[in-house]
Design a protein around this motif. Sequence first.
Motif, PDB file in Angstrom:
ATOM      1  N   ALA A 100      54.138  51.159  48.565  1.00 64.82           N
ATOM      2  CA  ALA A 100      52.693  51.412  48.520  1.00 64.82           C
ATOM      3  C   ALA A 100      51.959  50.244  49.160  1.00 64.82           C
ATOM      4  O   ALA A 100      52.094  49.096  48.713  1.00 64.82           O
ATOM      5  CB  ALA A 100      52.227  51.621  47.088  1.00 64.82           C
ATOM      6  N   GLY A 101      51.190  50.536  50.205  1.00 67.80           N
ATOM      7  CA  GLY A 101      50.460  49.488  50.893  1.00 67.80           C
ATOM      8  C   GLY A 101      49.198  49.055  50.183  1.00 67.80           C
ATOM      9  O   GLY A 101      48.745  47.917  50.350  1.00 67.80           O
ATOM     10  N   ASP A 131      53.849  56.070  48.613  1.00 67.87           N
ATOM     11  CA  ASP A 131      52.479  56.468  48.908  1.00 67.87           C
ATOM     12  C   ASP A 131      52.467  56.989  50.336  1.00 67.87           C
ATOM     13  O   ASP A 131      52.475  56.225  51.304  1.00 67.87           O
ATOM     14  CB  ASP A 131      51.531  55.276  48.758  1.00 67.87           C
ATOM     15  N   ALA A 132      52.467  58.313  50.483  1.00 72.37           N
ATOM     16  CA  ALA A 132      52.607  58.943  51.797  1.00 72.37           C
ATOM     17  C   ALA A 132      51.355  58.831  52.648  1.00 72.37           C
ATOM     18  O   ALA A 132      51.354  59.282  53.789  1.00 72.37           O
ATOM     19  CB  ALA A 132      52.998  60.409  51.632  1.00 72.37           C
ATOM     20  N   THR A 133      50.281  58.260  52.117  1.00 72.07           N
ATOM     21  CA  THR A 133      49.073  58.062  52.912  1.00 72.07           C
ATOM     22  C   THR A 133      49.106  56.748  53.678  1.00 72.07           C
ATOM     23  O   THR A 133      48.174  56.439  54.408  1.00 72.07           O
ATOM     24  CB  THR A 133      47.826  58.092  52.011  1.00 72.07           C
ATOM     25  N   GLY A 134      50.160  55.943  53.508  1.00 67.72           N
ATOM     26  CA  GLY A 134      50.270  54.688  54.233  1.00 67.72           C
ATOM     27  C   GLY A 134      50.382  54.917  55.727  1.00 67.72           C
ATOM     28  O   GLY A 134      50.935  55.930  56.183  1.00 67.72           O
ATOM     29  N   PRO A 135      49.871  53.996  56.562  1.00 69.60           N
ATOM     30  CA  PRO A 135      49.811  54.205  58.013  1.00 69.60           C
ATOM     31  C   PRO A 135      51.168  54.286  58.687  1.00 69.60           C
ATOM     32  O   PRO A 135      51.295  54.894  59.755  1.00 69.60           O
ATOM     33  CB  PRO A 135      49.020  52.987  58.511  1.00 69.60           C
ATOM     34  N   ASP A 136      52.213  53.705  58.111  1.00 69.53           N
ATOM     35  CA  ASP A 136      53.513  53.694  58.776  1.00 69.53           C
ATOM     36  C   ASP A 136      54.491  54.705  58.200  1.00 69.53           C
ATOM     37  O   ASP A 136      55.623  54.797  58.657  1.00 69.53           O
ATOM     38  CB  ASP A 136      54.136  52.294  58.704  1.00 69.53           C
ATOM     39  N   PRO A 173      66.516  60.525  45.450  1.00 70.22           N
ATOM     40  CA  PRO A 173      65.372  61.436  45.494  1.00 70.22           C
ATOM     41  C   PRO A 173      64.085  60.664  45.742  1.00 70.22           C
ATOM     42  O   PRO A 173      63.999  59.465  45.477  1.00 70.22           O
ATOM     43  CB  PRO A 173      65.383  62.091  44.111  1.00 70.22           C
ATOM     44  N   VAL A 174      63.077  61.363  46.280  1.00 70.48           N
ATOM     45  CA  VAL A 174      61.817  60.735  46.687  1.00 70.48           C
ATOM     46  C   VAL A 174      60.645  61.469  46.048  1.00 70.48           C
ATOM     47  O   VAL A 174      60.579  62.699  46.085  1.00 70.48           O
ATOM     48  CB  VAL A 174      61.663  60.751  48.216  1.00 70.48           C
ATOM     49  N   LEU A 175      59.716  60.709  45.480  1.00 72.81           N
ATOM     50  CA  LEU A 175      58.461  61.255  44.983  1.00 72.81           C
ATOM     51  C   LEU A 175      57.351  60.773  45.902  1.00 72.81           C
ATOM     52  O   LEU A 175      57.128  59.565  46.058  1.00 72.81           O
ATOM     53  CB  LEU A 175      58.188  60.795  43.556  1.00 72.81           C
ATOM     54  N   LEU A 176      56.640  61.715  46.531  1.00 77.28           N
ATOM     55  CA  LEU A 176      55.565  61.393  47.454  1.00 77.28           C
ATOM     56  C   LEU A 176      54.214  61.479  46.749  1.00 77.28           C
ATOM     57  O   LEU A 176      53.950  62.426  46.008  1.00 77.28           O
ATOM     58  CB  LEU A 176      55.571  62.364  48.638  1.00 77.28           C
ATOM     59  N   LEU A 177      53.356  60.499  46.990  1.00 73.41           N
ATOM     60  CA  LEU A 177      51.959  60.554  46.574  1.00 73.41           C
ATOM     61  C   LEU A 177      51.166  60.914  47.818  1.00 73.41           C
ATOM     62  O   LEU A 177      51.167  60.170  48.804  1.00 73.41           O
ATOM     63  CB  LEU A 177      51.510  59.204  46.011  1.00 73.41           C
ATOM     64  N   ILE A 178      50.476  62.049  47.797  1.00 69.51           N
ATOM     65  CA  ILE A 178      49.911  62.576  49.033  1.00 69.51           C
ATOM     66  C   ILE A 178      48.559  63.210  48.791  1.00 69.51           C
ATOM     67  O   ILE A 178      48.282  63.727  47.706  1.00 69.51           O
ATOM     68  CB  ILE A 178      50.895  63.602  49.646  1.00 69.51           C
ATOM     69  N   ASP A 179      47.702  63.180  49.806  1.00 72.60           N
ATOM     70  CA  ASP A 179      46.398  63.832  49.727  1.00 72.60           C
ATOM     71  C   ASP A 179      46.576  65.345  49.727  1.00 72.60           C
ATOM     72  O   ASP A 179      47.468  65.881  50.391  1.00 72.60           O
ATOM     73  CB  ASP A 179      45.518  63.432  50.914  1.00 72.60           C
ATOM     74  N   TYR A 180      45.691  66.041  49.009  1.00 68.76           N
ATOM     75  CA  TYR A 180      45.777  67.497  48.918  1.00 68.76           C
ATOM     76  C   TYR A 180      45.712  68.154  50.300  1.00 68.76           C
ATOM     77  O   TYR A 180      46.399  69.144  50.566  1.00 68.76           O
ATOM     78  CB  TYR A 180      44.642  68.033  48.044  1.00 68.76           C
TER      79      TYR A 180
END
Length: 240
Positions: free
Chosen positions: A23-24, A67-72, A88-95
């Motif tokens: 997470a950035g 945090d999938a909203t990070g720029p990279d 496994p991966v848990l993504l935090l993402i904008d709707y």
Amino acid sequence: MHGTFSDRPALARGSGQRLLVVAGDPDVAELLATTLELAGYRIVAVAAAVDGLARLTRERFDLVVVDATGPDVVELGRTRPTLAHRPPVLLLIDYESLDRIVPELGLGERDYVTKPFRVADVLARVQVLLRGSGAAPARDRALSYRDLVLDDTRCEARRGARALDLTPAEYRLLRHLLVNAHRVLSKEQIGRYVWGDHRGDNAIEQLVSRLRRKVDQEAPELIHTRRGFGYWLGRVDVEA
């Protein structure tokens, strides 16, 4: 109880599993690290996705929270790194990004929570992913109830021999109903699981109605309404 479901109690806390947090945003990173540590997990936190990938090539983690909203992160997703172990991966993402992300997810290997997220939702999805990672290989995992089958690795569903053409929201709802077979789910619970927030009764009713038309073309009907309470999936004659 039918199919592959059992009454396994949900884990209340972690048991020392090792999690990598990418997470950035310092505030998001601190919230995630602190919360997960208090819940009983061992945490390694990095700010950049490239740093997270470097840690994954050298170390073993039970799960990764990104945090999938990070720029990279988008660029990182285009790489095909050689890893001995793929957690496994848990993504935090904008709707707004769900339509792009959901078809690419191998749910059971990956899952998501929409931002702004609730800590309780993150903890719940972490628990589900960790339980799944200790089960059968992903290619063999499927959720089922009688002749209704949902294949998480391919994001496909079928009733008997008939394939169900589901939207991402319908797929997410069906998965939630299957995992909670014979349990009544409120409209608020459904809204938060499917979209990350409560969309209002009308939106939930329309979504359930669309899914019911696709699933219940054959007898017996599996999706039911408990008026004043919510919806549940199962056979009426074996309702718990």
